[in-house]
Scaffold this motif. Structure first.
Motif, PDB file in Angstrom:
ATOM      1  N   UNK A   6       0.779  -1.234   0.000  1.00  0.00           N
ATOM      2  CA  UNK A   6       0.000   0.000   0.000  1.00  0.00           C
ATOM      3  C   UNK A   6       0.807   1.277   0.000  1.00  0.00           C
ATOM      4  N   UNK A   7       2.134   1.204   0.116  1.00  0.00           N
ATOM      5  CA  UNK A   7       2.957   2.424   0.134  1.00  0.00           C
ATOM      6  C   UNK A   7       3.123   2.951  -1.285  1.00  0.00           C
ATOM      7  N   UNK A   8       2.907   4.233  -1.449  1.00  0.00           N
ATOM      8  CA  UNK A   8       3.125   4.866  -2.749  1.00  0.00           C
ATOM      9  C   UNK A   8       4.614   5.162  -2.894  1.00  0.00           C
ATOM     10  N   UNK A   9       5.122   4.924  -4.089  1.00  0.00           N
ATOM     11  CA  UNK A   9       6.546   5.143  -4.361  1.00  0.00           C
ATOM     12  C   UNK A   9       6.693   5.635  -5.795  1.00  0.00           C
ATOM     13  N   UNK A  31      15.826   7.328   4.244  1.00  0.00           N
ATOM     14  CA  UNK A  31      14.453   7.049   3.845  1.00  0.00           C
ATOM     15  C   UNK A  31      13.992   5.832   4.623  1.00  0.00           C
ATOM     16  N   UNK A  32      12.719   5.811   4.951  1.00  0.00           N
ATOM     17  CA  UNK A  32      12.202   4.705   5.741  1.00  0.00           C
ATOM     18  C   UNK A  32      10.812   4.328   5.260  1.00  0.00           C
ATOM     19  N   UNK A  33      10.631   3.034   5.032  1.00  0.00           N
ATOM     20  CA  UNK A  33       9.331   2.497   4.653  1.00  0.00           C
ATOM     21  C   UNK A  33       8.629   2.012   5.913  1.00  0.00           C
ATOM     22  N   UNK A  34       7.424   2.493   6.135  1.00  0.00           N
ATOM     23  CA  UNK A  34       6.600   2.020   7.242  1.00  0.00           C
ATOM     24  C   UNK A  34       5.528   1.136   6.636  1.00  0.00           C
ATOM     25  N   UNK A  35       5.559  -0.148   6.958  1.00  0.00           N
ATOM     26  CA  UNK A  35       4.640  -1.106   6.364  1.00  0.00           C
ATOM     27  C   UNK A  35       4.304  -2.213   7.354  1.00  0.00           C
ATOM     28  N   UNK A  80      10.194  -0.461   8.849  1.00  0.00           N
ATOM     29  CA  UNK A  80       9.617  -0.718  10.164  1.00  0.00           C
ATOM     30  C   UNK A  80       8.107  -0.825  10.059  1.00  0.00           C
ATOM     31  N   UNK A  81       7.471  -1.484  11.030  1.00  0.00           N
ATOM     32  CA  UNK A  81       6.003  -1.471  11.043  1.00  0.00           C
ATOM     33  C   UNK A  81       5.518  -0.066  11.412  1.00  0.00           C
ATOM     34  N   UNK A  82       4.371   0.353  10.888  1.00  0.00           N
ATOM     35  CA  UNK A  82       3.847   1.678  11.241  1.00  0.00           C
ATOM     36  C   UNK A  82       3.310   1.683  12.671  1.00  0.00           C
ATOM     37  N   UNK A  83       3.255   2.864  13.240  1.00  0.00           N
ATOM     38  CA  UNK A  83       2.644   3.015  14.558  1.00  0.00           C
ATOM     39  C   UNK A  83       1.134   2.926  14.399  1.00  0.00           C
ATOM     40  N   UNK A  88       0.565   2.094   5.062  1.00  0.00           N
ATOM     41  CA  UNK A  88       1.952   1.961   4.615  1.00  0.00           C
ATOM     42  C   UNK A  88       2.364   3.227   3.864  1.00  0.00           C
ATOM     43  N   UNK A  89       3.587   3.699   4.114  1.00  0.00           N
ATOM     44  CA  UNK A  89       4.076   4.900   3.445  1.00  0.00           C
ATOM     45  C   UNK A  89       5.598   5.006   3.588  1.00  0.00           C
ATOM     46  N   UNK A  90       6.192   5.828   2.750  1.00  0.00           N
ATOM     47  CA  UNK A  90       7.614   6.159   2.837  1.00  0.00           C
ATOM     48  C   UNK A  90       7.767   7.483   3.575  1.00  0.00           C
ATOM     49  N   UNK A  91       8.828   7.605   4.349  1.00  0.00           N
ATOM     50  CA  UNK A  91       9.137   8.846   5.057  1.00  0.00           C
ATOM     51  C   UNK A  91      10.588   9.223   4.762  1.00  0.00           C
ATOM     52  N   UNK A  92      10.834  10.510   4.546  1.00  0.00           N
ATOM     53  CA  UNK A  92      12.191  11.000   4.306  1.00  0.00           C
ATOM     54  C   UNK A  92      12.676  11.761   5.545  1.00  0.00           C
ATOM     55  N   UNK A  93      13.949  11.568   5.864  1.00  0.00           N
ATOM     56  CA  UNK A  93      14.600  12.272   6.972  1.00  0.00           C
ATOM     57  C   UNK A  93      15.565  13.288   6.379  1.00  0.00           C
TER      58      UNK A  93
END
Length: 142
Positions: A6-9, A31-35, A80-83, A88-93
């Motif tokens: 379900x994460x968009x990329x 970058x981190x994938x939360x899924x 990592x699993x999402x909180x 599901x999504x990608x996050x940038x640091x």
């Protein structure tokens, strides 16, 4: 596109424009994938992008391990699993010199604080925000 969890990329084949700077203040550093399905995501990114995944122990929090994606032997993202029930999504640091100062500047420009600055053992200080349009991002100082 959307991965099977379900994460968009977005995929991009660079020509003349590419990222040449990273891991310095003001640039992306991680970058981190939360899924919720790390195994399924790992297989997908291995098949599509050739990334390898590796699970390693971590020195922080309640998590027993952290999965990383690597390309040519270099870690390029975490998984990592999402909180709670977040999709599901990608996050940038983004790398910053001082997280607290960067949060204050971002809020003054209309960002919304999601997770206040905190120290993650063995990693650095970080915070999570959304920009004025609602896109999530994180700030981190190592």
């Amino acid at each position: 596109m959307q991965d099977p969890t379900g994460a968009r990329v977005s995929l991009w084949q660079p020509r003349s424009i590419r990222t040449v700077r990273a891991d310095e203040p003001g640039t992306p550093m991680w970058n981190e994938l939360l899924t919720p399905d790390i195994g399924r995501a790992s297989r997908f990114y291995a098949d599509v992008l050739g990334l390898t995944s590796r699970e390693s122990p971590v020195p922080w929090g309640d998590a027993a391990s952290y999965t990383t994606f690597s390309s040519a032997g270099r870690a390029v993202a975490g998984v990592v699993p999402p909180l709670e029930e977040a999709p599901a999504h990608w996050n940038v640091y983004f790398d910053v010199v001082d997280v607290d100062d960067a949060v204050a500047a971002a809020e003054a420009l209309g960002a919304k604080l999601i997770t206040p600055p905190y120290d993650l053992e063995g990693t650095g200080r970080m915070a999570m925000l959304t920009d004025p349009q609602g896109a999530m991002f994180s700030l981190m100082a190592g």
